[in-house]
Motif scaffolding. Structure first.
Motif, PDB file in Angstrom:
ATOM      1  N   ILE A 175       1.077  -1.517   0.189  1.00 43.67           N
ATOM      2  CA  ILE A 175      -0.329  -0.177   0.157  1.00 43.67           C
ATOM      3  C   ILE A 175       0.829   1.255   0.447  1.00 43.67           C
ATOM      4  O   ILE A 175       2.047   1.274   0.871  1.00 43.67           O
ATOM      5  CB  ILE A 175      -0.763   0.048   1.428  1.00 43.67           C
ATOM      6  N   ARG A 176       0.735   1.888  -1.003  1.00 43.50           N
ATOM      7  CA  ARG A 176       1.579   2.584  -1.645  1.00 43.50           C
ATOM      8  C   ARG A 176       0.723   4.829  -1.256  1.00 43.50           C
ATOM      9  O   ARG A 176      -0.342   4.278  -2.110  1.00 43.50           O
ATOM     10  CB  ARG A 176       2.966   2.785  -2.191  1.00 43.50           C
ATOM     11  N   LEU A 177       0.793   5.595  -0.457  1.00 48.24           N
ATOM     12  CA  LEU A 177       0.577   6.996  -0.383  1.00 48.24           C
ATOM     13  C   LEU A 177       1.021   8.018  -1.332  1.00 48.24           C
ATOM     14  O   LEU A 177       2.477   7.465  -0.824  1.00 48.24           O
ATOM     15  CB  LEU A 177       0.319   6.960   0.769  1.00 48.24           C
ATOM     16  N   ILE A 178       0.412   9.117  -1.818  1.00 51.01           N
ATOM     17  CA  ILE A 178       1.315   9.394  -2.208  1.00 51.01           C
ATOM     18  C   ILE A 178       0.382  11.286  -2.069  1.00 51.01           C
ATOM     19  O   ILE A 178      -0.962  11.518  -2.746  1.00 51.01           O
ATOM     20  CB  ILE A 178       1.961   9.598  -3.847  1.00 51.01           C
ATOM     21  N   GLY A 179       0.627  12.061  -2.324  1.00 51.12           N
ATOM     22  CA  GLY A 179       0.153  13.779  -1.987  1.00 51.12           C
ATOM     23  C   GLY A 179      -0.090  14.117  -3.437  1.00 51.12           C
ATOM     24  O   GLY A 179       0.653  13.893  -4.020  1.00 51.12           O
ATOM     25  N   LEU A 180      -1.235  14.571  -3.842  1.00 49.49           N
ATOM     26  CA  LEU A 180      -1.399  15.046  -4.935  1.00 49.49           C
ATOM     27  C   LEU A 180      -1.710  16.185  -4.989  1.00 49.49           C
ATOM     28  O   LEU A 180      -1.664  17.231  -4.439  1.00 49.49           O
ATOM     29  CB  LEU A 180      -2.397  14.665  -5.680  1.00 49.49           C
ATOM     30  N   GLU A 181      -1.272  17.118  -6.234  1.00 44.26           N
ATOM     31  CA  GLU A 181      -1.260  18.500  -6.745  1.00 44.26           C
ATOM     32  C   GLU A 181      -2.398  19.530  -6.227  1.00 44.26           C
ATOM     33  O   GLU A 181      -2.789  20.699  -5.237  1.00 44.26           O
ATOM     34  CB  GLU A 181      -1.282  18.969  -8.252  1.00 44.26           C
ATOM     35  N   HIS A 222       6.544   8.312  -7.302  1.00 42.33           N
ATOM     36  CA  HIS A 222       7.350   9.592  -8.187  1.00 42.33           C
ATOM     37  C   HIS A 222       6.158  10.974  -8.344  1.00 42.33           C
ATOM     38  O   HIS A 222       5.941  10.284  -8.983  1.00 42.33           O
ATOM     39  CB  HIS A 222       8.404   9.363  -8.387  1.00 42.33           C
ATOM     40  N   ARG A 223       6.340  11.624  -7.663  1.00 42.31           N
ATOM     41  CA  ARG A 223       5.553  13.028  -8.767  1.00 42.31           C
ATOM     42  C   ARG A 223       6.216  13.768  -9.596  1.00 42.31           C
ATOM     43  O   ARG A 223       7.515  14.352  -9.488  1.00 42.31           O
ATOM     44  CB  ARG A 223       5.074  13.663  -7.522  1.00 42.31           C
ATOM     45  N   LEU A 224       5.644  13.432 -10.714  1.00 44.73           N
ATOM     46  CA  LEU A 224       6.151  13.705 -11.757  1.00 44.73           C
ATOM     47  C   LEU A 224       6.045  15.476 -12.526  1.00 44.73           C
ATOM     48  O   LEU A 224       4.722  15.874 -11.943  1.00 44.73           O
ATOM     49  CB  LEU A 224       6.234  13.118 -13.647  1.00 44.73           C
ATOM     50  N   ALA A 225       6.674  16.365 -12.983  1.00 44.19           N
ATOM     51  CA  ALA A 225       6.905  17.844 -13.426  1.00 44.19           C
ATOM     52  C   ALA A 225       5.276  18.723 -13.628  1.00 44.19           C
ATOM     53  O   ALA A 225       4.732  18.871 -13.712  1.00 44.19           O
ATOM     54  CB  ALA A 225       8.058  18.127 -14.226  1.00 44.19           C
ATOM     55  N   ASN A 226       5.184  17.068 -15.000  1.00 39.01           N
ATOM     56  CA  ASN A 226       3.473  17.549 -15.353  1.00 39.01           C
ATOM     57  C   ASN A 226       2.421  16.987 -14.940  1.00 39.01           C
ATOM     58  O   ASN A 226       1.317  17.020 -15.100  1.00 39.01           O
ATOM     59  CB  ASN A 226       3.531  15.993 -16.949  1.00 39.01           C
ATOM     60  N   GLY A 227       2.895  16.782 -13.865  1.00 39.92           N
ATOM     61  CA  GLY A 227       1.359  16.419 -12.587  1.00 39.92           C
ATOM     62  C   GLY A 227       1.329  14.741 -12.019  1.00 39.92           C
ATOM     63  O   GLY A 227       0.574  13.818 -11.844  1.00 39.92           O
ATOM     64  N   TRP A 228       1.716  14.290 -14.185  1.00 44.46           N
ATOM     65  CA  TRP A 228       1.960  12.338 -13.082  1.00 44.46           C
ATOM     66  C   TRP A 228       2.626  12.160 -12.061  1.00 44.46           C
ATOM     67  O   TRP A 228       2.970  11.953 -12.213  1.00 44.46           O
ATOM     68  CB  TRP A 228       2.044  11.854 -14.775  1.00 44.46           C
ATOM     69  N   SER A 283      12.438  -4.248  -6.844  1.00 44.44           N
ATOM     70  CA  SER A 283      12.322  -3.203  -6.567  1.00 44.44           C
ATOM     71  C   SER A 283      12.607  -2.503  -5.558  1.00 44.44           C
ATOM     72  O   SER A 283      11.684  -2.699  -3.983  1.00 44.44           O
ATOM     73  CB  SER A 283      11.795  -2.124  -7.206  1.00 44.44           C
ATOM     74  N   GLY A 284      13.477  -1.559  -4.577  1.00 46.16           N
ATOM     75  CA  GLY A 284      13.840  -1.058  -3.175  1.00 46.16           C
ATOM     76  C   GLY A 284      14.080   0.504  -2.938  1.00 46.16           C
ATOM     77  O   GLY A 284      13.221   1.329  -2.752  1.00 46.16           O
ATOM     78  N   GLY A 285      14.389   1.158  -4.228  1.00 42.95           N
ATOM     79  CA  GLY A 285      13.861   2.257  -4.706  1.00 42.95           C
ATOM     80  C   GLY A 285      15.184   2.894  -5.894  1.00 42.95           C
ATOM     81  O   GLY A 285      15.804   2.139  -6.564  1.00 42.95           O
ATOM     82  N   LEU A 286      14.487   4.362  -5.609  1.00 43.78           N
ATOM     83  CA  LEU A 286      15.323   4.913  -7.260  1.00 43.78           C
ATOM     84  C   LEU A 286      14.998   6.066  -6.751  1.00 43.78           C
ATOM     85  O   LEU A 286      14.405   7.413  -6.457  1.00 43.78           O
ATOM     86  CB  LEU A 286      14.051   4.638  -8.402  1.00 43.78           C
ATOM     87  N   PHE A 305      11.436   8.055 -15.650  1.00 44.99           N
ATOM     88  CA  PHE A 305      10.733   8.391 -15.730  1.00 44.99           C
ATOM     89  C   PHE A 305      10.860   9.955 -16.315  1.00 44.99           C
ATOM     90  O   PHE A 305      10.166  10.196 -17.163  1.00 44.99           O
ATOM     91  CB  PHE A 305      10.347   8.870 -14.522  1.00 44.99           C
ATOM     92  N   GLY A 306      11.828   9.887 -17.497  1.00 45.24           N
ATOM     93  CA  GLY A 306      12.346  10.679 -18.105  1.00 45.24           C
ATOM     94  C   GLY A 306      11.927  11.464 -18.911  1.00 45.24           C
ATOM     95  O   GLY A 306      10.777  12.435 -20.036  1.00 45.24           O
ATOM     96  N   LYS A 307      11.276   9.949 -20.449  1.00 46.47           N
ATOM     97  CA  LYS A 307      10.444  10.448 -21.765  1.00 46.47           C
ATOM     98  C   LYS A 307       9.452  11.113 -20.649  1.00 46.47           C
ATOM     99  O   LYS A 307       8.471  11.889 -21.617  1.00 46.47           O
ATOM    100  CB  LYS A 307      10.780   9.146 -22.136  1.00 46.47           C
ATOM    101  N   PHE A 308       8.234  10.306 -20.062  1.00 45.55           N
ATOM    102  CA  PHE A 308       7.497  10.739 -19.530  1.00 45.55           C
ATOM    103  C   PHE A 308       7.149  11.865 -18.761  1.00 45.55           C
ATOM    104  O   PHE A 308       6.228  12.592 -18.686  1.00 45.55           O
ATOM    105  CB  PHE A 308       6.653   9.205 -18.441  1.00 45.55           C
TER     106      PHE A 308
END
Length: 183
Positions: free
Chosen positions: A14-20, A78-84, A144-147, A175-178
């Motif tokens: 279970i993973r959580l992320i704050g959104l914009e 990872h929250r990406l710069a484009n909001g994804w 996968s442990g982390g990036l 994630f760079g290309k996305f």
């Protein structure tokens, strides 16, 4: 540290992320009747106070990510710069002899439209140094442990290998290309 929530009995990843907008994205891993060996679900809640067992259990599954013979889960977000959301996870299966095969994978997720990209395996066991395995059926396991994403366009992937060691490799940021794409 202080406990602030509990997930459903037996549910891992279970993973959580704050959104914009201040809401919280919740990635889940249902198993059994709803999720087979393990699938990925997602729900959005207004705040951490709304993180309940029921909210987690009712998260819709991201359909089409795994075959019935595969399973997987989310390891890091990872929250990406484009909001994804950049999702680092794992995909796994058994071969005909009962050996396990685990691979680190990534995909991106748009929390506004609920669309997601195809999964992409980003490393295999041969990308890491040779080493011992905990058991003979775990030789081809990379968990996968982390990036850590770097400003120069590379990333360091930390992973458990063969259930016996921890290693890291440097790669192009998956994630760079996305991140350059518009929402």
């Amino acid at each position: 540290m202080k406990e602030f929530a509990k997930g459903p009995d037996g549910m891992k990843d279970i993973r959580l992320i704050g959104l914009e907008d201040g809401s919280v994205g919740v990635f889940t891993r249902p198993q059994g009747e709803r999720g087979g060996r393990g699938k990925i679900g997602f729900t959005r809640i207004p705040s951490l106070q709304d993180l309940t067992v029921e909210a987690i259990e009712q998260a819709p599954i991201l359909e089409g990510q795994f075959s019935d013979e595969e399973w997987g889960g989310v390891n890091e977000l990872h929250r990406l710069a484009n909001g994804w959301i950049g999702v680092l996870g794992h995909i796994a299966c058994f071969d005909g002899e009962g050996n396990r095969h685990y691979y680190p994978m990534v995909f991106v997720f748009n929390p506004d439209t609920l669309e997601f990209s195809e999964m992409e395996i980003i490393a295999t066991r041969s990308d890491f140094l040779a080493g011992p395995a905990k058991r003979s059926d775990l030789v081809d396991v990379v968990f996968s442990g982390g990036l850590i994403r770097k400003p120069d366009g590379t990333a360091e992937l930390y992973a458990g290998t063969s259930d016996a060691e921890a290693q890291k490799i440097t790669m192009a940021d998956p994630f760079g290309k996305f991140e350059r794409e518009k929402r």
